[in-house]
Design an enzyme around this catalytic site. Structure first.
Site, PDB file in Angstrom:
ATOM      1  N   ASP A 189      -3.545 -89.963   6.489  1.00  0.00           N
ATOM      2  CA  ASP A 189      -4.893 -89.800   5.924  1.00  0.00           C
ATOM      3  C   ASP A 189      -5.717 -91.077   6.066  1.00  0.00           C
ATOM      4  O   ASP A 189      -6.692 -91.137   6.797  1.00  0.00           O
ATOM      5  CB  ASP A 189      -4.789 -89.445   4.440  1.00  0.00           C
ATOM      6  CG  ASP A 189      -4.502 -87.961   4.243  1.00  0.00           C
ATOM      7  OD1 ASP A 189      -4.841 -87.172   5.126  1.00  0.00           O
ATOM      8  OD2 ASP A 189      -3.941 -87.606   3.199  1.00  0.00           O
TER       9      ASP A 189
ATOM     10  N   ASN B 187     -14.188 -83.575   7.562  1.00  0.00           N
ATOM     11  CA  ASN B 187     -12.778 -83.290   7.845  1.00  0.00           C
ATOM     12  C   ASN B 187     -12.413 -81.913   7.286  1.00  0.00           C
ATOM     13  O   ASN B 187     -11.421 -81.740   6.603  1.00  0.00           O
ATOM     14  CB  ASN B 187     -11.849 -84.384   7.293  1.00  0.00           C
ATOM     15  CG  ASN B 187     -11.819 -84.462   5.782  1.00  0.00           C
ATOM     16  OD1 ASN B 187     -12.864 -84.471   5.153  1.00  0.00           O
ATOM     17  ND2 ASN B 187     -10.643 -84.526   5.204  1.00  0.00           N
TER      18      ASN B 187
ATOM     19  N   GLU C  14      -1.299 -85.102   4.791  1.00  0.00           N
ATOM     20  CA  GLU C  14      -0.643 -86.387   5.080  1.00  0.00           C
ATOM     21  C   GLU C  14       0.766 -86.275   5.689  1.00  0.00           C
ATOM     22  O   GLU C  14       1.040 -86.758   6.779  1.00  0.00           O
ATOM     23  CB  GLU C  14      -0.576 -87.200   3.779  1.00  0.00           C
ATOM     24  CG  GLU C  14       0.250 -88.483   3.852  1.00  0.00           C
ATOM     25  CD  GLU C  14      -0.379 -89.536   4.724  1.00  0.00           C
ATOM     26  OE1 GLU C  14      -1.575 -89.789   4.604  1.00  0.00           O
ATOM     27  OE2 GLU C  14       0.345 -90.134   5.553  1.00  0.00           O
TER      28      GLU C  14
ATOM     29  N   GLY D 261      11.049-108.220  17.868  1.00  0.00           N
ATOM     30  CA  GLY D 261      12.114-108.959  18.536  1.00  0.00           C
ATOM     31  C   GLY D 261      12.833-109.961  17.643  1.00  0.00           C
ATOM     32  O   GLY D 261      13.796-110.589  18.062  1.00  0.00           O
TER      33      GLY D 261
ATOM     34  N   LEU E  47     -24.507 -79.087  -2.802  1.00  0.00           N
ATOM     35  CA  LEU E  47     -25.239 -78.233  -1.860  1.00  0.00           C
ATOM     36  C   LEU E  47     -24.320 -77.123  -1.375  1.00  0.00           C
ATOM     37  O   LEU E  47     -23.210 -77.387  -0.899  1.00  0.00           O
ATOM     38  CB  LEU E  47     -25.688 -79.081  -0.657  1.00  0.00           C
ATOM     39  CG  LEU E  47     -26.538 -78.368   0.381  1.00  0.00           C
ATOM     40  CD1 LEU E  47     -27.927 -78.074  -0.170  1.00  0.00           C
ATOM     41  CD2 LEU E  47     -26.667 -79.212   1.650  1.00  0.00           C
TER      42      LEU E  47
ATOM     43  N   GLN F 168      -8.518 -86.995   1.302  1.00  0.00           N
ATOM     44  CA  GLN F 168      -8.305 -88.439   1.494  1.00  0.00           C
ATOM     45  C   GLN F 168      -8.749 -89.015   2.837  1.00  0.00           C
ATOM     46  O   GLN F 168      -9.331 -90.095   2.883  1.00  0.00           O
ATOM     47  CB  GLN F 168      -6.808 -88.766   1.293  1.00  0.00           C
ATOM     48  CG  GLN F 168      -6.539 -90.250   1.338  1.00  0.00           C
ATOM     49  CD  GLN F 168      -5.074 -90.643   1.239  1.00  0.00           C
ATOM     50  OE1 GLN F 168      -4.705 -91.734   1.579  1.00  0.00           O
ATOM     51  NE2 GLN F 168      -4.227 -89.756   0.754  1.00  0.00           N
TER      52      GLN F 168
HETATM   53  N1  CAO Z   1     -20.795 -75.291   0.680  1.00  0.00           N
HETATM   54  C1  CAO Z   1     -20.257 -74.138   1.068  1.00  0.00           C
HETATM   55  N2  CAO Z   1     -19.027 -74.013   1.599  1.00  0.00           N
HETATM   56  C2  CAO Z   1     -18.317 -75.151   1.730  1.00  0.00           C
HETATM   57  C3  CAO Z   1     -18.801 -76.408   1.344  1.00  0.00           C
HETATM   58  C4  CAO Z   1     -20.110 -76.452   0.796  1.00  0.00           C
HETATM   59  N3  CAO Z   1     -20.670 -77.602   0.402  1.00  0.00           N
HETATM   60  N4  CAO Z   1     -17.857 -77.334   1.593  1.00  0.00           N
HETATM   61  C5  CAO Z   1     -16.803 -76.678   2.110  1.00  0.00           C
HETATM   62  N5  CAO Z   1     -17.081 -75.356   2.201  1.00  0.00           N
HETATM   63  C6  CAO Z   1     -16.216 -74.294   2.725  1.00  0.00           C
HETATM   64  C7  CAO Z   1     -15.870 -74.501   4.170  1.00  0.00           C
HETATM   65  O1  CAO Z   1     -16.953 -74.120   4.985  1.00  0.00           O
HETATM   66  C8  CAO Z   1     -14.656 -73.584   4.295  1.00  0.00           C
HETATM   67  O2  CAO Z   1     -15.110 -72.241   4.449  1.00  0.00           O
HETATM   68  P1  CAO Z   1     -14.502 -71.249   5.589  1.00  0.00           P
HETATM   69  O3  CAO Z   1     -13.043 -71.260   5.404  1.00  0.00           O
HETATM   70  O4  CAO Z   1     -15.150 -69.953   5.250  1.00  0.00           O
HETATM   71  O5  CAO Z   1     -14.907 -71.780   6.900  1.00  0.00           O
HETATM   72  C9  CAO Z   1     -14.008 -73.678   2.912  1.00  0.00           C
HETATM   73  O6  CAO Z   1     -14.971 -74.336   2.096  1.00  0.00           O
HETATM   74  C10 CAO Z   1     -12.717 -74.442   2.860  1.00  0.00           C
HETATM   75  O7  CAO Z   1     -12.800 -75.634   3.610  1.00  0.00           O
HETATM   76  P2  CAO Z   1     -11.476 -76.242   4.264  1.00  0.00           P
HETATM   77  O8  CAO Z   1     -10.827 -75.163   5.068  1.00  0.00           O
HETATM   78  O9  CAO Z   1     -11.784 -77.503   4.974  1.00  0.00           O
HETATM   79  O10 CAO Z   1     -10.627 -76.595   2.957  1.00  0.00           O
HETATM   80  P3  CAO Z   1      -9.155 -76.147   2.582  1.00  0.00           P
HETATM   81  O11 CAO Z   1      -8.980 -76.588   1.182  1.00  0.00           O
HETATM   82  O12 CAO Z   1      -8.871 -74.744   2.900  1.00  0.00           O
HETATM   83  O13 CAO Z   1      -8.234 -77.059   3.528  1.00  0.00           O
HETATM   84  C11 CAO Z   1      -7.516 -79.165   4.499  1.00  0.00           C
HETATM   85  C12 CAO Z   1      -8.081 -78.434   3.258  1.00  0.00           C
HETATM   86  C13 CAO Z   1      -7.519 -80.659   4.174  1.00  0.00           C
HETATM   87  C14 CAO Z   1      -6.098 -78.696   4.774  1.00  0.00           C
HETATM   88  C15 CAO Z   1      -8.409 -78.881   5.709  1.00  0.00           C
HETATM   89  O14 CAO Z   1      -9.739 -79.201   5.380  1.00  0.00           O
HETATM   90  C16 CAO Z   1      -8.002 -79.648   6.966  1.00  0.00           C
HETATM   91  O15 CAO Z   1      -7.027 -79.313   7.640  1.00  0.00           O
HETATM   92  N6  CAO Z   1      -8.801 -80.678   7.334  1.00  0.00           N
HETATM   93  C17 CAO Z   1      -8.588 -81.438   8.537  1.00  0.00           C
HETATM   94  C18 CAO Z   1      -7.422 -82.360   8.440  1.00  0.00           C
HETATM   95  C19 CAO Z   1      -7.535 -83.296   7.274  1.00  0.00           C
HETATM   96  O16 CAO Z   1      -8.470 -84.052   7.103  1.00  0.00           O
HETATM   97  N7  CAO Z   1      -6.503 -83.303   6.469  1.00  0.00           N
HETATM   98  C20 CAO Z   1      -6.332 -84.358   5.483  1.00  0.00           C
HETATM   99  C21 CAO Z   1      -6.672 -83.972   4.158  1.00  0.00           C
HETATM  100  S1  CAO Z   1      -6.164 -85.257   3.091  1.00  0.00           S
HETATM  101  O17 CAO Z   1      -4.525 -85.055   2.976  1.00  0.00           O
END
Ligand code: CAO
Length: 416
Positions: free
Chosen positions: A168, A96, A139, A248, A72, A17
């Site tokens: 978010d 993000n 969030e 206020g 990709l 988000q």
């Molecule tokens: N091709 C290949 N790999 C990809 C890719 C693509 N197009 N897109 C994503 N990936 C990979 C990433 O490189 C990552 O790999 P590694 O762990 O090996 O580095 C993996 O997918 C997972 O990505 P992620 O860690 O961002 O995703 P997650 O589901 O594990 O975590 C979240 C999600 C939201 C907790 C985390 O991304 C985060 O903390 N983001 C920052 C804060 C944020 O925006 N939070 C709000 C989210 S909305 O509530």
């Protein structure tokens, strides 16, 4: 009509988000937003909270309008080459990912600058530098860590999260401002820069009045909080203030006609000092205008509960809309508690494009929130979110200038 961000190309590596909120806003302002998604998988929200079988969820569609989708695999060697070409062709990369993910893909800030010194790299993370910088954040974690939860809810209840997605969407908004200002600075310097917004910082920024109150506590009780009038002592930290106004001018949520059966038959009522006399007349208490216990805002602070009880015994005789109709001409600030059903049916919000009907090939018609920022020279037309990889071929050919043979080779490699 041209749009404010016409000609700007965004490489959108965002998901869930926070990031998608930001890039959707930029798309509405005219930027060409290329959403990069993992082949066969896509943004996880496509399949979260699904309500229509085999159709992208509303969670996804409502956050990804006006974008193009390119699949990709950025960890595949050919995929990395495609990504390098994209970085050279785009103005902004927004992401993000969890902390460190972009570096692990091989695209550090240094590498991105080598590829395109004009590139703006915009990132959302849960926390800024410090003890929690490596944490993943969603969030409600941000609402808790940013000071919102400890100050939301009632004093005698647990900390509360709010339905407004300040962690978010709130951070996405902050990032969008960072990106547009960095673009303006690039006009002068010719250089890109790194823009970061942490969710904790964004929530705290939105809660700054509560940090204001934390410091006011050093100098005495917070007299506009109900607990002051109730004689309840203040502790060390800004307390939860229920529905007390954060400013206020004291305010409360009060029952209106029908509250017994309708969970939203309530109004917010503000006893603005400037219209105190009008309030007294409306509620049938003209004697309070000059009364020695009520005549000034300072006198009233210690008896807000009694005052609001009296106002409520009047609002309970009216619907929330009648309260609005009676109070507005008298300049008394009030607001009906509107349900999502009422909002979705409100014609004036349709007229302004704040609520929009969108047609989607998989799910049919659905409602969404349009662009909340109105620019007189940028007309926003909300178009549906892309299907996974819908624009892959188009982007490879038109943006990256690959020919048909090259596209076939890229596909064979499993990169897209
Ligand atoms: N091709 C290949 N790999 C990809 C890719 C693509 N197009 N897109 C994503 N990936 C990979 C990433 O490189 C990552 O790999 P590694 O762990 O090996 O580095 C993996 O997918 C997972 O990505 P992620 O860690 O961002 O995703 P997650 O589901 O594990 O975590 C979240 C999600 C939201 C907790 C985390 O991304 C985060 O903390 N983001 C920052 C804060 C944020 O925006 N939070 C709000 C989210 S909305 O509530």
């Amino acid at each position: 009509m041209s749009k404010a961000l016409d000609g700007l190309r965004i490489l959108d590596f965002t998901h869930v988000q926070s990031g998608p909120t930001c890039t959707q806003l930029l798309a509405w302002m005219g930027a060409d937003v290329i959403k990069v998604e993992r082949p066969g998988v896509g943004d996880a929200t496509r399949q979260q909270l699904m309500d229509v079988e085999a159709a992208d969820s509303l969670y996804f569609t409502m956050l990804n309008h006006n974008k193009r989708s390119l699949t990709l695999n950025s960890k595949n060697e050919t995929g990395k080459e495609v990504l390098e070409r994209l970085i050279k062709k785009c103005d902004v990369l927004v992401e993000n990912f969890a902390p460190g993910a972009l570096d692990r893909m091989g695209f550090s800030w240094e590498r991105i600058q080598e590829l395109n010194p004009r590139m703006i790299l915009a990132s959302i993370k849960g926390f800024g530098p410090g003890p929690y910088e490596d944490c993943k954040v969603y969030e409600n974690v941000a609402q808790c860590a940013g000071g919102s939860a400890s100050t939301t809810g009632f004093r005698d209840g647990v900390p509360m999260v709010t339905g407004a997605q300040i962690g978010d969407s709130g951070t996405g908004l902050h990032l969008a401002l960072g990106i547009t200002t960095a673009l303006l600075q690039r006009e002068k310097t010719g250089r890109g820069q790194k823009v970061t917004a942490s969710m904790q910082d964004a929530v705290l920024n939105l809660c700054r009045v509560k940090l204001r109150d934390q410091q006011r506590l050093d100098h005495g009780p917070l007299k506009e909080y109900s607990q002051f009038g109730e004689g309840v002592e203040f502790g060390e930290a800004t307390p939860r203030a229920g529905n007390d106004s954060g400013g206020g001018q004291p305010g409360r949520i009060l029952k209106c006609k029908g509250w017994e059966t309708d969970p939203n038959a309530y109004t917010y009522f503000i006893t603005q000092a400037a219209v105190w006399k009008n309030i007294c007349d409306v509620i049938g208490k003209p004697e309070w205008k000059e009364h020695p216990d009520y005549a000034t805002p300072a006198l009233r602070l210690s008896q807000l509960n009694g005052i609001f009880d009296e106002i409520e015994s009047w609002t309970m005789t009216k619907t929330k809309y009648e309260v609005m109709d009676i109070c507005n001409p008298l300049n008394i600030p009030v607001g009906p508690i509107l349900s999502m059903k009422e909002i979705s049916e409100e014609p004036s919000l349709r007229d302004t494009g704040t609520i929009v009907d969108v047609e989607h090939p998989e799910r049919g018609n659905y409602l969404t929130v349009g662009c909340p920022i109105k620019l007189s020279d940028t007309d926003v037309e909300v178009t549906r979110s892309p299907l996974l990889g819908e624009h892959t071929d188009e982007i490879l050919a038109e943006v990256l200038d690959y020919n048909a043979d090259e596209i076939a080779t890229i596909k064979e490699s499993g990169a897209v």
